[in-house]
Design a protein around this motif. Structure first.
Motif, PDB file in Angstrom:
ATOM      1  N   TYR A 194       8.696  18.130  61.832  1.00 63.94           N
ATOM      2  CA  TYR A 194       7.746  17.035  61.741  1.00 63.94           C
ATOM      3  C   TYR A 194       8.164  15.883  62.661  1.00 63.94           C
ATOM      4  CZ  TYR A 194       6.739  19.485  57.374  1.00 63.94           C
ATOM      5  OH  TYR A 194       6.442  20.442  56.444  1.00 63.94           O
ATOM      6  N   GLU A 204       1.485  23.099  67.065  1.00 68.16           N
ATOM      7  CA  GLU A 204       1.476  21.692  66.674  1.00 68.16           C
ATOM      8  C   GLU A 204       0.147  21.320  66.040  1.00 68.16           C
ATOM      9  OE1 GLU A 204       3.653  21.863  70.756  1.00 68.16           O
ATOM     10  OE2 GLU A 204       1.857  22.718  69.824  1.00 68.16           O
ATOM     11  N   THR A 247       9.005  24.546  59.640  1.00 65.00           N
ATOM     12  CA  THR A 247       8.201  23.471  60.198  1.00 65.00           C
ATOM     13  C   THR A 247       9.075  22.265  60.554  1.00 65.00           C
ATOM     14  OG1 THR A 247       6.277  24.167  58.899  1.00 65.00           O
ATOM     15  CG2 THR A 247       6.231  21.951  59.802  1.00 65.00           C
ATOM     16  N   LYS A 273       9.977  26.054  55.213  1.00 61.94           N
ATOM     17  CA  LYS A 273       8.592  26.159  55.654  1.00 61.94           C
ATOM     18  C   LYS A 273       8.479  26.436  57.147  1.00 61.94           C
ATOM     19  CE  LYS A 273       6.688  23.137  52.061  1.00 61.94           C
ATOM     20  NZ  LYS A 273       5.904  21.901  51.783  1.00 61.94           N
ATOM     21  N   SER A 330       3.028  17.873  62.972  1.00 63.50           N
ATOM     22  CA  SER A 330       3.732  19.030  62.424  1.00 63.50           C
ATOM     23  C   SER A 330       3.797  20.108  63.485  1.00 63.50           C
ATOM     24  CB  SER A 330       3.001  19.578  61.194  1.00 63.50           C
ATOM     25  OG  SER A 330       2.907  18.616  60.167  1.00 63.50           O
ATOM     26  N   CYS A 331       4.816  20.916  63.390  1.00 65.30           N
ATOM     27  CA  CYS A 331       4.963  22.055  64.297  1.00 65.30           C
ATOM     28  C   CYS A 331       5.428  23.232  63.456  1.00 65.30           C
ATOM     29  CB  CYS A 331       5.954  21.752  65.401  1.00 65.30           C
ATOM     30  SG  CYS A 331       6.410  23.176  66.417  1.00 65.30           S
ATOM     31  N   ALA A 332       4.551  24.215  63.305  1.00 60.28           N
ATOM     32  CA  ALA A 332       4.859  25.397  62.510  1.00 60.28           C
ATOM     33  C   ALA A 332       5.329  26.519  63.424  1.00 60.28           C
ATOM     34  CB  ALA A 332       3.629  25.832  61.737  1.00 60.28           C
ATOM     35  N   ARG A 374      12.792  18.215  59.430  1.00 60.51           N
ATOM     36  CA  ARG A 374      12.436  19.624  59.404  1.00 60.51           C
ATOM     37  C   ARG A 374      12.573  20.168  57.984  1.00 60.51           C
ATOM     38  NH1 ARG A 374      16.122  22.538  63.519  1.00 60.51           N
ATOM     39  NH2 ARG A 374      15.205  24.443  62.621  1.00 60.51           N
TER      40      ARG A 374
END
Length: 125
Positions: free
Chosen positions: A80, A6, A78, A76, A21-23, A72
């Motif tokens: 959000y 995050e 990711t 990517k 964001s969470c990658a 989302r």
């Protein structure tokens, strides 16, 4: 191993906005439902928002409905969380989580297989 990282937390005044964001890495992101949870000091972790694998279905906890938006980008890897009109009671550590299935329900911690380390959001009055 699977990683959820995050970012985007910080200190903001009441009424302000933040985007978390969470990658994700080392998992087939598009196959996982994603959730956002938060935990304030002395309180249990609580559900905030969730989004289905394709992004077509979203859910929100009542306290954030109309103020937060989950989205989302599967290209990517990711997810959000756009947070607007923030309130002091939104202050918490925010965590993203990945679930292979929502069989147990999208709002329950036990439904999620993987968790991030969290990012702190502090809203001043």
């Amino acid at each position: 191993q699977v990683q959820l990282v995050e970012s985007g937390g910080g200190l903001v005044q009441a009424g302000g906005s933040l985007r978390l964001s969470c990658a994700a890495s080392r998992l087939t992101f598009r196959d996982y439902h994603m959730g956002w949870f938060r935990q304030a000091p002395g309180k249990e972790r609580e559900f905030v928002a969730a989004i289905s694998t394709s992004g077509t279905t979203t859910y929100y906890a009542d306290p954030v409905q109309g103020r937060f938006t989950v989205s989302r980008d599967n290209n990517k890897n990711t997810v959000y969380l756009q947070m607007s009109n923030l309130k002091p009671e939104d202050t918490a550590a925010y965590y993203c989580a990945a679930a292979s299935t929502w069989r147990r329900g999208y709002r329950y911690n036990s439904s999620y297989n993987y968790w991030g380390q969290g990012t702190q959001v502090t809203v001043s009055s």
